[in-house]
Each structure stands twice: as structure tokens, then as C-alpha cells.
Design a protein around this motif. Structure first.
Motif, PDB file in Angstrom:
ATOM      1  N   ASP A 194       0.832  -1.191   0.000  1.00 52.35           N
ATOM      2  CA  ASP A 194       0.000   0.000   0.000  1.00 52.35           C
ATOM      3  C   ASP A 194       0.876   1.254   0.000  1.00 52.35           C
ATOM      4  N   ALA A 195       0.256   2.411   0.177  1.00 54.44           N
ATOM      5  CA  ALA A 195       0.984   3.675   0.113  1.00 54.44           C
ATOM      6  C   ALA A 195       2.021   3.803   1.218  1.00 54.44           C
ATOM      7  N   SER A 196       1.860   3.044   2.301  1.00 53.21           N
ATOM      8  CA  SER A 196       2.817   3.088   3.409  1.00 53.21           C
ATOM      9  C   SER A 196       3.896   2.027   3.298  1.00 53.21           C
ATOM     10  N   GLY A 197       3.876   1.237   2.225  1.00 48.98           N
ATOM     11  CA  GLY A 197       4.875   0.191   2.038  1.00 48.98           C
ATOM     12  C   GLY A 197       4.568  -1.096   2.754  1.00 48.98           C
ATOM     13  N   ASN A 198       3.329  -1.277   3.220  1.00 47.83           N
ATOM     14  CA  ASN A 198       2.941  -2.512   3.897  1.00 47.83           C
ATOM     15  C   ASN A 198       2.377  -3.507   2.888  1.00 47.83           C
ATOM     16  N   THR A 200       0.008  -5.985   1.198  1.00 51.79           N
ATOM     17  CA  THR A 200      -1.452  -6.079   1.226  1.00 51.79           C
ATOM     18  C   THR A 200      -1.958  -7.516   1.166  1.00 51.79           C
ATOM     19  N   SER A 272       8.874   0.034  -1.377  1.00 51.70           N
ATOM     20  CA  SER A 272       8.042   0.457  -2.496  1.00 51.70           C
ATOM     21  C   SER A 272       8.858   0.408  -3.782  1.00 51.70           C
TER      22      SER A 272
END
Length: 284
Positions: A194-198, A200, A272
Motif C-alpha cells: 500500500d501507500a505506506s509500504g505494507n 497487502t 516500495s
């Protein structure tokens, strides 16, 4: 009057029960027929090994090879509950049909692959056995492959989506059964973030035959033909125009010393990754 009504009723009943007339289909109508569900298959008890060798020779006297491939897979508790799927479907308007090969969802991670192969090079009279590559506990969870016809060039267009984990990937110079001297990457994970680098839990679409196609082909120049692998720019016409974001995590990077002992270099993570464009040409 009753007799006339009975005759009419029998006539209507006969007309309703009559089978429909069959008519031949034109070539255009046959060409528009599409398959429904494709093919699903499982690999219960799958295991293979052998001495097959694949060699890439760009010029006489210069080659690299892999061989002695071994592969095996553990199975689900319930056979055929999570199969592979192969489908052929229509591509977006203006594009060729797409062959899709979907990996099992494998949510529990029961399907685990074990791989091993040897490799080497032969260049300018120097023959070098590079040892072996061993991958243990490889888990694919969704994702898959796509194949189609490239839009503007020869070769094969393909797509690739991965959500995978690798228990260990080891380079062993002294053979696949000898860990001494190896370099190993442990706890490897690749997938969408996701946008936070976690992570998914979804597959990372590294390439897509419509939105961002990859291609493998041969390109020629003044020195001859060369193997070429590339990924095009994201296509706004058939996608969002942005490259999908993925992540790479490695829990352990280790070297096993020939004399004993292991050097642990710790972990590594790229939170990312976006592949905007890729162009790889294999030179002799």
C-alpha cells in the motif's frame, strides 16, 4: 365443435413439441464462439528430476546453461480444492486474445515448492561449472501469468503477477547438497504494497499484457541476434497510466564459510518498487 377444438389443441401441442430446425453456422459466427470455463488442473504428488539441459548460445564458443532440474510440491489436504486455471479470453478492444494461467490462491500456504538446478558458462575456451541454485519452501499465493501477441513487434507479450514467499534461496558453488561456501537469502517475500509500504496480501502486477506489457524476443544488430526482455511504459489507454507498486523483503542474508561458521549480514527491505520501464539485452 368439440371435435374441432380437440383437433386444434392437438395441432398446437404438436407444433409446440416439434424440435427446432438446425442451421449451419457461418465462418464468422464460428469465429465468435468463446470458451466458457477454461481448464482447471491440480498437481497432486508432483515431483520431477532429470538431466535435461537448456543452453543459450549467442555466438559459437560462448554459452551459458542450466540443467539437472529438480522440482517437487506438497499438496492441499483436500485434492483439487485449489487448482491451477488456464483460460483463453478476449483482450481489450483492439488487442489480441489473452491466455491466462492463474496460480492457486493457496491461502493456507500448504502448497510448497522445492526447486534445484545446476548452472555453468562456456566462454572463450573457459568452461566453468557455477554450482547449484537451491530454493526451498517456495509458496505462490495467487497471481499468475498472461501471454498474448505483441502489438508492434515480434516475440511473445506476457504479464506476471506475484505474491510469493521463499523460505531460502541458496547459491551453492560446491553442489546442491553442500551448504559450505553458500550464499543464502532467507525469508524472501514479494507482493503488492500500500501507500505506506505494507504488504497487502495481493499479487504485485509486475507486468500486464494490456496495461503494461512485457515482451521476450530476439533483436538483431551489426553483431548478430540477441535475446531481449523488456517491460513497456504504463499504458493509460488500457490501464491507470501508473505502474503498480510492490515490495521486496529479505529476512536474512548469510554466508556459510567453507571452514565452518556463518556470517549473518542481517535483513533488507525495499518498501516500495515501481517498474516504469525495463529493457534488457543479452550480449555475447
Amino acid at each position: 365443435m368439440r371435435r374441432l377444438g380437440l383437433l386444434l389443441a392437438m395441432a398446437f401441442a404438436g407444433a409446440h413439441a416439434a424440435p427446432p430446425r438446425l442451421a449451419p453456422l457461418s465462418d464468422a459466427a464460428l469465429a465468435s464462439v468463446r470458451g466458457g470455463d477454461g481448464v482447471s488442473f491440480d498437481l497432486a504428488g508432483f515431483s520431477m528430476n532429470g538431466d535435461v539441459r537448456i543452453t543459450y548460445t549467442p555466438q559459437p564458443g560462448r554459452s551459458t546453461w542450466i540443467g539437472n532440474l529438480a522440482a517437487a510440491r506438497s499438496d492441499n489436504a483436500v485434492p483439487f480444492s485449489d487448482p491451477y486455471r488456464l483460460d483463453i479470453g478476449a483482450g481489450p478492444a483492439g488487442l489480441a486474445d489473452i491466455v491466462s494461467f492463474a496460480f492457486p490462491v493457496n491461502a493456507s500456504g500448504e502448497q510448497r515448492w522445492q526447486f534445484a538446478y545446476d548452472w555453468g558458462v562456456d566462454a572463450d575456451g573457459i568452461v566453468r561449472d557455477g554450482g547449484s541454485v537451491v530454493l526451498t519452501d517456495v509458496v505462490f499465493q495467487g497471481g499468475g501469468l498472461q501471454f498474448s501477441t505483441p502489438r508492434l513487434e515480434d516475440g511473445v507479450a506476457f504479464g506476471l503477477a506475484l505474491n510469493m514467499r521463499v523460505g531460502e534461496m541458496a547459491w551453492r558453488p560446491n553442489g546442491r547438497d553442500v551448504a559450505a561456501g553458500q550464499m543464502a537469502l532467507g525469508g524472501v517475500r514479494i507482493g503488492a504494497v500500500d501507500a505506506s509500504g505494507n504488504f497487502t496480501g495481493a499479487p504485485w502486477a509486475i507486468a500486464d499484457v494490456a496495461a503494461q506489457p512485457a515482451v521476450v524476443n530476439a533483436l538483431a544488430d551489426e553483431t548478430g541476434a540477441h535475446l531481449h526482455v523488456g517491460i513497456g511504459w504504463p499504458d493509460r489507454q488500457y490501464g491507470s497510466g501508473a505502474a503498480p507498486t510492490g515490495g521486496l523483503q529479505i529476512d536474512r542474508v548469510t554466508f556459510t564459510n567453507p571452514g565452518g561458521g556463518t556470517t549473518d549480514l542481517g535483513s533488507s527491505r525495499i518498501g516500495s518498487i515501481q517498474i516504469q520501464y525495463l529493457d534488457v539485452k543479452f550480449r555475447p
